[in-house]
Design a protein around this motif. Structure first.
Motif, PDB file in Angstrom:
ATOM      1  N   VAL A 165       0.847  -1.196   0.000  1.00 26.01           N
ATOM      2  CA  VAL A 165       0.000   0.000   0.000  1.00 26.01           C
ATOM      3  C   VAL A 165       0.881   1.243   0.000  1.00 26.01           C
ATOM      4  CG1 VAL A 165      -1.683   1.329   1.347  1.00 26.01           C
ATOM      5  CG2 VAL A 165      -1.982  -1.150   1.066  1.00 26.01           C
ATOM      6  N   GLY A 166       1.901   1.208   0.834  1.00 26.98           N
ATOM      7  CA  GLY A 166       2.811   2.354   0.949  1.00 26.98           C
ATOM      8  C   GLY A 166       3.510   2.664  -0.360  1.00 26.98           C
ATOM      9  N   ARG A 167       3.806   1.616  -1.127  1.00 25.28           N
ATOM     10  CA  ARG A 167       4.501   1.819  -2.412  1.00 25.28           C
ATOM     11  C   ARG A 167       3.514   2.126  -3.547  1.00 25.28           C
ATOM     12  NH1 ARG A 167       7.287  -2.761  -0.434  1.00 25.28           N
ATOM     13  NH2 ARG A 167       6.116  -4.091  -1.855  1.00 25.28           N
ATOM     14  N   GLU A 168       2.274   2.371  -3.176  1.00 25.94           N
ATOM     15  CA  GLU A 168       1.211   2.697  -4.150  1.00 25.94           C
ATOM     16  C   GLU A 168       0.950   1.557  -5.126  1.00 25.94           C
ATOM     17  OE1 GLU A 168       1.420   6.644  -5.971  1.00 25.94           O
ATOM     18  OE2 GLU A 168       2.822   7.152  -4.364  1.00 25.94           O
ATOM     19  N   GLU A 169       1.195   0.332  -4.668  1.00 32.41           N
ATOM     20  CA  GLU A 169       0.922  -0.813  -5.533  1.00 32.41           C
ATOM     21  C   GLU A 169      -0.472  -1.369  -5.273  1.00 32.41           C
ATOM     22  OE1 GLU A 169       4.085  -3.742  -5.148  1.00 32.41           O
ATOM     23  OE2 GLU A 169       5.542  -2.107  -5.099  1.00 32.41           O
ATOM     24  N   ALA A 170      -1.083  -0.965  -4.168  1.00 32.14           N
ATOM     25  CA  ALA A 170      -2.398  -1.520  -3.816  1.00 32.14           C
ATOM     26  C   ALA A 170      -3.145  -0.564  -2.900  1.00 32.14           C
ATOM     27  CB  ALA A 170      -2.213  -2.862  -3.110  1.00 32.14           C
ATOM     28  N   ILE A 171      -4.454  -0.807  -2.829  1.00 28.05           N
ATOM     29  CA  ILE A 171      -5.285  -0.125  -1.825  1.00 28.05           C
ATOM     30  C   ILE A 171      -5.960  -1.230  -1.019  1.00 28.05           C
ATOM     31  CG2 ILE A 171      -7.353   1.295  -1.460  1.00 28.05           C
ATOM     32  CD1 ILE A 171      -6.535   3.026  -3.778  1.00 28.05           C
ATOM     33  N   ALA A 172      -6.005  -1.044   0.308  1.00 28.44           N
ATOM     34  CA  ALA A 172      -6.623  -2.056   1.176  1.00 28.44           C
ATOM     35  C   ALA A 172      -7.735  -1.410   1.986  1.00 28.44           C
ATOM     36  CB  ALA A 172      -5.574  -2.648   2.112  1.00 28.44           C
ATOM     37  N   CYS A 173      -8.606  -2.240   2.493  1.00 26.07           N
ATOM     38  CA  CYS A 173      -9.692  -1.703   3.313  1.00 26.07           C
ATOM     39  C   CYS A 173     -10.093  -2.698   4.399  1.00 26.07           C
ATOM     40  CB  CYS A 173     -10.886  -1.399   2.406  1.00 26.07           C
ATOM     41  SG  CYS A 173     -12.184  -0.625   3.323  1.00 26.07           S
ATOM     42  N   GLN A 174     -10.316  -2.163   5.575  1.00 22.73           N
ATOM     43  CA  GLN A 174     -10.814  -2.970   6.714  1.00 22.73           C
ATOM     44  C   GLN A 174     -12.193  -2.409   7.079  1.00 22.73           C
ATOM     45  OE1 GLN A 174      -8.994  -5.388   9.008  1.00 22.73           O
ATOM     46  NE2 GLN A 174     -11.157  -5.670   9.465  1.00 22.73           N
ATOM     47  N   ALA A 175     -13.183  -3.300   7.183  1.00 19.27           N
ATOM     48  CA  ALA A 175     -14.537  -2.809   7.501  1.00 19.27           C
ATOM     49  C   ALA A 175     -15.149  -3.601   8.651  1.00 19.27           C
ATOM     50  CB  ALA A 175     -15.434  -2.930   6.271  1.00 19.27           C
ATOM     51  N   TYR A 176     -15.954  -2.911   9.429  1.00 16.65           N
ATOM     52  CA  TYR A 176     -16.738  -3.552  10.483  1.00 16.65           C
ATOM     53  C   TYR A 176     -18.202  -3.194  10.264  1.00 16.65           C
ATOM     54  CZ  TYR A 176     -12.356  -4.264  12.908  1.00 16.65           C
ATOM     55  OH  TYR A 176     -11.088  -4.654  13.221  1.00 16.65           O
ATOM     56  N   CYS A 177     -19.070  -4.066  10.716  1.00 10.35           N
ATOM     57  CA  CYS A 177     -20.485  -3.687  10.658  1.00 10.35           C
ATOM     58  C   CYS A 177     -21.198  -4.313  11.856  1.00 10.35           C
ATOM     59  CB  CYS A 177     -21.136  -4.190   9.383  1.00 10.35           C
ATOM     60  SG  CYS A 177     -21.388  -5.936   9.393  1.00 10.35           S
ATOM     61  N   MET A 178     -22.345  -3.758  12.146  1.00 11.95           N
ATOM     62  CA  MET A 178     -23.190  -4.347  13.178  1.00 11.95           C
ATOM     63  C   MET A 178     -24.537  -4.648  12.537  1.00 11.95           C
ATOM     64  SD  MET A 178     -23.984  -2.930  16.936  1.00 11.95           S
ATOM     65  CE  MET A 178     -22.484  -3.387  17.766  1.00 11.95           C
ATOM     66  N   LEU A 179     -25.035  -5.857  12.795  1.00 10.62           N
ATOM     67  CA  LEU A 179     -26.340  -6.241  12.259  1.00 10.62           C
ATOM     68  C   LEU A 179     -27.331  -6.323  13.420  1.00 10.62           C
ATOM     69  CD1 LEU A 179     -25.533  -9.216   9.830  1.00 10.62           C
ATOM     70  CD2 LEU A 179     -25.311  -6.763   9.442  1.00 10.62           C
ATOM     71  N   GLU A 180     -28.589  -6.058  13.099  1.00 12.17           N
ATOM     72  CA  GLU A 180     -29.645  -6.250  14.097  1.00 12.17           C
ATOM     73  C   GLU A 180     -30.812  -6.962  13.431  1.00 12.17           C
ATOM     74  OE1 GLU A 180     -31.010  -2.436  15.465  1.00 12.17           O
ATOM     75  OE2 GLU A 180     -31.064  -1.634  13.457  1.00 12.17           O
ATOM     76  N   LYS A 181     -31.705  -7.494  14.252  1.00 12.56           N
ATOM     77  CA  LYS A 181     -32.882  -8.184  13.708  1.00 12.56           C
ATOM     78  C   LYS A 181     -33.728  -7.196  12.924  1.00 12.56           C
ATOM     79  CE  LYS A 181     -33.336 -12.540  15.278  1.00 12.56           C
ATOM     80  NZ  LYS A 181     -34.175 -13.687  15.081  1.00 12.56           N
ATOM     81  N   ALA A 182     -34.172  -7.632  11.755  1.00 15.17           N
ATOM     82  CA  ALA A 182     -34.994  -6.734  10.931  1.00 15.17           C
ATOM     83  C   ALA A 182     -36.379  -6.619  11.554  1.00 15.17           C
ATOM     84  CB  ALA A 182     -35.101  -7.273   9.532  1.00 15.17           C
TER      85      ALA A 182
END
Ligand code: CTP
Ligand code: MG
Length: 372
Positions: free
Chosen positions: A355-372
């Motif tokens: 990522v630092g060498r501009e060869e890639a982009i990364a992403c970390q994601a979190y989510c919370m789900l609830e009962k519909a």
């Protein structure tokens, strides 16, 4: 001394207003019944489990416990909880018996331990919590005649007893006209005051539909794509002006991919590779936002919706801070939540690694789900 537990599961859950017995509702990936059952199944203090259930639920409950090793028997319940418990008590063969509502799935091992210890010392042990709210008594349902709190407890289950003692109390109770809502009151009426032991405020009984809705699940997802020339850079459904774009079978929207994986992971449904294989020509060049809509449909079918998303994009270039708001709004619109519930941040990796060498982009994601 051997201990068995009677699980009172023969109700209909009328107040919860589901189609079936409320114990067959799922919290997370398993039913309330399985969650309650598993606490006792895992406990070394319990030698045998007796489930009191209705005729119509018998086969389902048996199927849900078919791989269980611990001795488990099923007994048909009755019209009232008292009748159900009595039917189960008649089959119990251990010295100590704990009686527990199937509708209390959040029980902790510590409470079982407290009950058993109390039975050994005082012949009974009733899980109780001191009242935190003041209790009001009203004769006409309009005005308060009396208020109390000090010395009052919320009574939970398990309620533990010496089996012979509680069985003989129940035999007497079955002949009386009085309605009993728990076992300590049966014991108190026919033998002696039952002994209090420490309960746990999280050991709630699921009674109304709203009690089932605060079930939340957290999910996490990570993704990385290589940066190449002659590709568009799409992040969270937004096209970002840049001289390079991300390589991938779909539009390679690394952020939306991480978000989808987080959502699927919260329900242990595998990842996007499983649901949308990159060998499948149907997904070639597809917008990841279209895939996100499919993921939302999958979780909707499981009875869940997204409560919030939080993600960090790791990219050396381009500068993304001016796009995060647009990205939040785009994802929030698809998920049908407020944009404030989609938190997007970005960071460089200080020149370090892919990522630092501009060869890639990364992403970390979190989510919370609830009962519909
Ligand atoms: N129970 C039982 N036999 C009955 C009635 C209730 O074994 N005839 C069980 C329920 O399955 C539940 C526990 O007793 O696990 C506590 O009762 P409650 O919360 O009142 O459950 P339901 O009776 O199922 O619910 P409702 O009163 O709303 O119909
Ligand atoms: Mg009931």
């Amino acid at each position: 001394m051997k201990t068995s537990v009677i699980l009172a599961c023969a109700g209909k859950g009328v107040r919860a207003e589901f189609k079936d017995n409320k114990l067959l509702q799922k919290i997370g990936n398993i039913t309330v019944f399985e969650k309650t059952f598993s606490v006792f199944e895992k406990s070394n203090l319990i030698d045998e489990i007796i489930v009191a259930c209705s005729k119509e639920d018998l086969e389902v409950f048996k199927t849900l416990t078919k791989n269980v090793v611990k001795k488990t028997t099923f007994v048909l319940g009755g019209k009232t909880r008292t009748e159900s418990v009595y039917n189960a008590l008649k089959t119990a063969e251990t010295d100590i018996v704990l009686i527990h509502d199937g509708a209390r799935p959040f029980l902790q091992e510590q409470t079982i331990e407290n009950c058993v210890k109390s039975v050994k010392e005082f012949s009974s042990g009733i899980a109780c919590c001191p009242c935190v709210d003041t209790l009001a008594y009203s004769e006409d349902g309009k005005t308060i005649n009396k208020s109390v709190r000090q010395g009052f407890y919320n009574v939970q289950t398990p309620q533990g007893f010496l089996k012979d003692e509680i069985l003989s109390c129940y035999e007497k109770a079955m002949k009386s006209d009085k309605t009993y809502t728990d076992d300590a009151s049966v014991y108190g009426d026919f033998l002696r005051p039952a002994h209090i032991c420490e309960g746990d405020s999280s050991n709630k009984k699921l009674t109304y539909k709203s009690d089932f809705s605060n079930d939340v699940l957290v999910g996490t997802g990570f993704d990385l794509h290589r940066l190449v020339t002659d590709r568009k850079l799409i992040l969270g459904g937004v096209e970002i002006p840049h001289d390079k774009g991300l390589l991938g079978h779909s539009d390679a929207d690394v952020l939306t991919h991480a978000v989808m994986d987080a959502i699927l992971s919260a329900l242990s449904l595998g990842d996007i590779g499983k649901h949308f294989p990159d060998k499948d020509p149907a997904y070639k060049g597809i917008s990841s936002i279209v895939l996100l809509k499919k993921v939302l449909k999958i979780i909707k079918n499981q009875g869940y919706k997204v409560r919030n998303v939080s993600a960090v994009i790791m990219a050396e270039k381009p500068k993304l801070s001016t796009f995060t708001e647009k990205i939040s709004t785009t994802i929030a619109e698809v998920i049908h939540i407020d944009a404030k519930r989609v938190g997007i941040t970005c960071t460089t990796l200080e020149g370090v690694g892919l990522v630092g060498r501009e060869e890639a982009i990364a992403c970390q994601a979190y989510c919370m789900l609830e009962k519909a």
